[in-house]
Motif scaffolding. Structure first.
Motif, mmCIF file in Angstrom:
data_model
loop_
_atom_site.group_PDB
_atom_site.id
_atom_site.type_symbol
_atom_site.label_atom_id
_atom_site.label_comp_id
_atom_site.label_asym_id
_atom_site.label_seq_id
_atom_site.Cartn_x
_atom_site.Cartn_y
_atom_site.Cartn_z
ATOM 1 N N ALA A 1 0.836 -1.201 0.000
ATOM 2 C CA ALA A 1 0.000 0.000 0.000
ATOM 3 C C ALA A 1 0.872 1.253 0.000
ATOM 4 O O ALA A 1 0.605 2.214 -0.730
ATOM 5 C CB ALA A 1 -0.938 -0.004 1.204
ATOM 6 N N HIS B 1 0.518 3.499 -3.235
ATOM 7 C CA HIS B 1 -0.412 4.606 -3.021
ATOM 8 C C HIS B 1 0.212 5.748 -2.236
ATOM 9 O O HIS B 1 -0.497 6.517 -1.577
ATOM 10 C CB HIS B 1 -1.675 4.096 -2.313
ATOM 11 C CG HIS B 1 -2.305 2.943 -3.019
ATOM 12 N ND1 HIS B 1 -3.084 3.101 -4.142
ATOM 13 C CD2 HIS B 1 -2.239 1.611 -2.790
ATOM 14 C CE1 HIS B 1 -3.471 1.911 -4.572
ATOM 15 N NE2 HIS B 1 -2.978 0.976 -3.774
ATOM 16 N N TYR C 1 -6.013 1.120 2.358
ATOM 17 C CA TYR C 1 -5.352 0.514 1.192
ATOM 18 C C TYR C 1 -4.803 -0.875 1.535
ATOM 19 O O TYR C 1 -4.788 -1.774 0.706
ATOM 20 C CB TYR C 1 -4.229 1.425 0.674
ATOM 21 C CG TYR C 1 -4.751 2.648 -0.065
ATOM 22 C CD1 TYR C 1 -5.340 2.513 -1.317
ATOM 23 C CD2 TYR C 1 -4.667 3.917 0.490
ATOM 24 C CE1 TYR C 1 -5.831 3.621 -2.001
ATOM 25 C CE2 TYR C 1 -5.147 5.041 -0.183
ATOM 26 C CZ TYR C 1 -5.733 4.887 -1.422
ATOM 27 O OH TYR C 1 -6.217 5.976 -2.085
ATOM 28 N N THR C 2 -4.341 -1.021 2.770
ATOM 29 C CA THR C 2 -3.848 -2.336 3.198
ATOM 30 C C THR C 2 -4.992 -3.352 3.190
ATOM 31 O O THR C 2 -4.861 -4.462 2.672
ATOM 32 C CB THR C 2 -3.246 -2.232 4.620
ATOM 33 O OG1 THR C 2 -2.277 -1.194 4.639
ATOM 34 C CG2 THR C 2 -2.605 -3.544 5.036
ATOM 35 N N TYR D 1 -5.805 -4.773 -0.293
ATOM 36 C CA TYR D 1 -5.003 -5.922 -0.754
ATOM 37 C C TYR D 1 -5.304 -7.182 0.053
ATOM 38 O O TYR D 1 -5.287 -8.290 -0.482
ATOM 39 C CB TYR D 1 -3.502 -5.587 -0.694
ATOM 40 C CG TYR D 1 -3.114 -4.533 -1.692
ATOM 41 C CD1 TYR D 1 -3.184 -4.804 -3.061
ATOM 42 C CD2 TYR D 1 -2.713 -3.269 -1.285
ATOM 43 C CE1 TYR D 1 -2.853 -3.836 -3.996
ATOM 44 C CE2 TYR D 1 -2.381 -2.288 -2.224
ATOM 45 C CZ TYR D 1 -2.454 -2.582 -3.571
ATOM 46 O OH TYR D 1 -2.130 -1.628 -4.499
#
Lengths: 471, 471
Positions: free
Chosen positions: A135, A139, A351-352, A355
């Motif tokens: 992430a 990002h 964002y983590t 995934y």
């Protein structure tokens, strides 16, 4: 500056310019240096104090920046006209009153049958950290910015796919609003409704919403439950526009709302304009013995259900990631009303999570925890039956992270709480979830027993302590 | 079940029991199976479908859990009396209206002079991740629980030490409330004040607070700035109980409030009971050429200043960690009012921050960024002067992450915004921060120029684009 003594070696650890700055500042604030009085030139003061001109310059610049002195070109520095403080207490009063001092409670040796926790022992931190690095890598530029108020689009996309599969939720990523907890989301949702709007809640029910909605000046109506859940006739007669329900696993009784009551509730919502059901699906991911129960939202054909879900139960409460799914009409209002709202969930975490879900780790973890929790639940119930025998009645609905149990005892809820503290056992009774009514069946007490955060090895000991608390 | 055909191989990817479950469920919902009709015994159905009894058992159990059927001991399974849906649209209407569809804007090739960002390029992720692992190791059990509403005590302790040193803040850890952003904290703080309370804001000022406070039904009064900052006479005549100020670096003009005005403001607060100043110290950590300006709270002798700080500017906005320092009287109200409030900041992030500060990495990073930002700021100002010459007037106050600049142009703010989009330049004008008044000096425009998120190498190009936008 004849009035000011100065000793380079006097105040340890301070730069020379800071000592000069401080000395002059104090003289100005105490009136020893008068308004519009001229300060010595930098060179003169440097000579007098036997320090470098640089040190004096730094001191003067700082005084200038803070507005203690002003400069006149080619003339020099002068003392500003400084207002005097109204109070001149030398000693600032800042002793914290005793009632505000926090006791740090040592929970060493305690065991927990709380419903508010999750089990961290199997959490795949290694995988999580791996996705976090991904992430950061992918990002980074997004992390420097203020996020979309509803959360990053790709994360909403991932969540919408996840809940379509796991909960039958039909929605677009646009309809998802991510936030740092269901409480925060519900506050936003309700914050745009008019004061005095009638809101119906399950009783017993989630007391945090009850408190919050009352403070927000809504007309909050706790509605009793019957065998199948919240009573529709009572909702109808309350005049409510919003109803909060937990159909997958009623909080705190654990009941599952049967299909017939679900349809009745949905039918209630379409009878008048602007009626909405808020489905709080807080721990629906955990269902034992049978498959998960489809969400109420998945049955809704008229866009009257506002769905809320969370990662606090399936993962960790400390993550602070929840979401709600808004019907288009509510979404439009929300976007207009909250154009200036800042997303409150940590975007690196979001964002983590993206995934973590996308790679299947999330589903695998939930599956693993389902087995893990089921095992602990069974073991705990077995131990409870062994210890309490006939004096115990468990509402044995195999779902979620807690169940309701009734114990025969003459003790009051207050006594139970006190004895639990003595026994170092964290346990909550139904009392705190009985909204506006005192809930007490003669010679019995109802406890909400959580099994998420008790180790298998400690179950027997926890049951022994509970026996001491109740017996 | 003579009325139901069944083909094991028909629906790919579904378990057999799910196919049976689905088939019966549909027949119940469409009325093909009637209320109280008896279902075939498990064995009989298994024989008929040529599947295992187990599969039928699973299907029946799922239907039972969801309330489609009921069982009578020793007799068998019967269809529940299911309410019919009021609407029976086969096709669920869930096409998202066009106005709600999100355009994902491709920012590739854009340059940013936004004031809302921070620079991530030097962020010590390696150190951060190291402390995160330490936090997981040392505080695992805390991560499974709901945090203290004000945030973990040790993190508050660390923050109180940090701001005592860096900002002269005098407080106990008890007085600190951590939250997922200053907006969220201010909403809580103000949420417990009565509707209609008069609240004064700087004008121009932080428009997000303006919007939020208006929505919360406060009587919001934008107060004009004079040379030294917010006008005290105008505050006094407004009848305000709360005043929001940014004394270290006025947002957006960048002015530093001089000591004299600070004392006047503090004196205003003590003249009547229940007057409070909210000091928003959003980017005070960045001060160039001189030392940092001490906070207003450090001068307050009467506990009338509510201080707010954030890690969004010094670190990353996406972290969502801010804090406020409450005077004891306000703290007591807060704890009573928000006993049920859940801490909204990610607790793993909070414990990580604790180690990051405690080990000195935070101070080192802020110091490094001070130099880094100072360098970028100087370079940007130099390029602006070179390009725009006499047509530009920069309010050159060496602090924070943005400055205000006035450009001579006949263009309107609207035109500037449009041209900025064409030129792929992110830039904000003072227009959005002019509260309730249209702010426009003839033949000029004022821009808030941020320098945090522009790379050194791109400064010249950004200035060229700005020239195209304005020229």
């Amino acid at each position: 500056m004849r009035f000011m003594t100065f000793d380079k070696n006097n105040e340890q650890g301070k730069y020379i310019y800071q000592q000069i700055y401080k000395g002059i500042k104090e003289r100005i604030l105490t009136g020893k240096l008068q308004s519009d009085e001229k300060l010595p030139s930098k060179r003169k003061l440097a000579d007098q104090f036997k320090v470098s001109v640089n040190s004096v310059t730094n001191a003067y610049e700082q005084l200038l920046a803070e507005g203690y002195i002003y400069s006149m070109e080619r003339k020099g520095y002068y003392v500003e006209n400084i207002t005097q403080f109204i109070t001149q207490d030398e000693q600032r009063i800042n002793n914290l009153p005793n009632d505000l001092k926090e006791e740090v409670i040592d929970k060493e040796g305690w065991l927990s049958l709380s419903h508010m926790t999750s089990d961290i022992s199997l959490f795949p931190f290694k995988q999580w950290l791996k996705y976090q690095e991904k992430a950061i890598k992918n990002h980074a530029s997004k992390l420097t910015e203020i996020e979309h108020p509803q959360g990053p689009y790709i994360v909403r996309q991932t969540i919408s796919r996840l809940i379509a599969l796991s909960r039958g939720i039909i929605c677009e990523p646009e309809q998802i609003v991510i936030g740092a907890g269901t409480q925060s989301l519900i506050r936003n949702l309700m914050g745009m409704q008019e004061d005095g709007t009638i809101v119906a809640l399950e009783n017993p029910g989630y007391s945090r919403f009850h408190t919050m909605l009352e403070k927000m000046d809504f007309d909050v109506r706790p509605i009793p439950l019957d065998e199948d859940g919240i009573n529709i006739t009572r909702i109808e007669s309350s005049g409510a526009r919003f109803v909060f329900v937990t159909p997958s696993h009623q909080f705190p009784t654990g009941k599952i709302m049967p299909i017939s009551r679900r349809i009745e509730l949905l039918n209630w919502s379409v009878k008048l304009e602007n009626r909405y059901i808020i489905e709080d699906d807080y721990d629906s991911e955990f269902k034992y013995e049978t498959d998960n129960i489809p969400s109420l939202q998945s049955l809704d054909r008229n866009q009257r259900v506002i769905y809320t879900g969370t990662f606090s139960k399936t993962m960790l409460p400390g993550l602070r990631i929840s979401y709600m799914v808004l019907p288009p009409k509510i979404l439009r209002d929300y976007q207009n009303y909250y154009a200036d709202l800042i997303q409150d969930s940590n975007s690196l975490g979001l964002y983590t999570l993206h995934y973590f879900i996308e790679n299947g780790d999330y589903s695998r973890y939930v599956k693993k925890m389902n087995h893990h929790y089921e095992m602990k639940r069974k073991l705990l119930i077995k131990h409870l039956h062994l210890k309490f025998g006939d004096t115990l009645d468990i509402k044995d609905i195999p779902a979620g992270l807690h169940f309701l149990a009734r114990f025969q005892t003459t003790r009051s809820y207050k006594q139970i709480d006190e004895r639990a503290t003595q026994e170092r056992l964290e346990i909550y009774s139904i009392k705190r979830f009985s909204l506006e009514t005192s809930y007490k069946v003669e010679n019995s007490i109802d406890l909400i027993i959580g099994f998420a955060n008790i180790d298998k090895e400690n179950i027997s000991e926890a049951v022994d302590r509970l026996y001491e608390v109740i017996g």
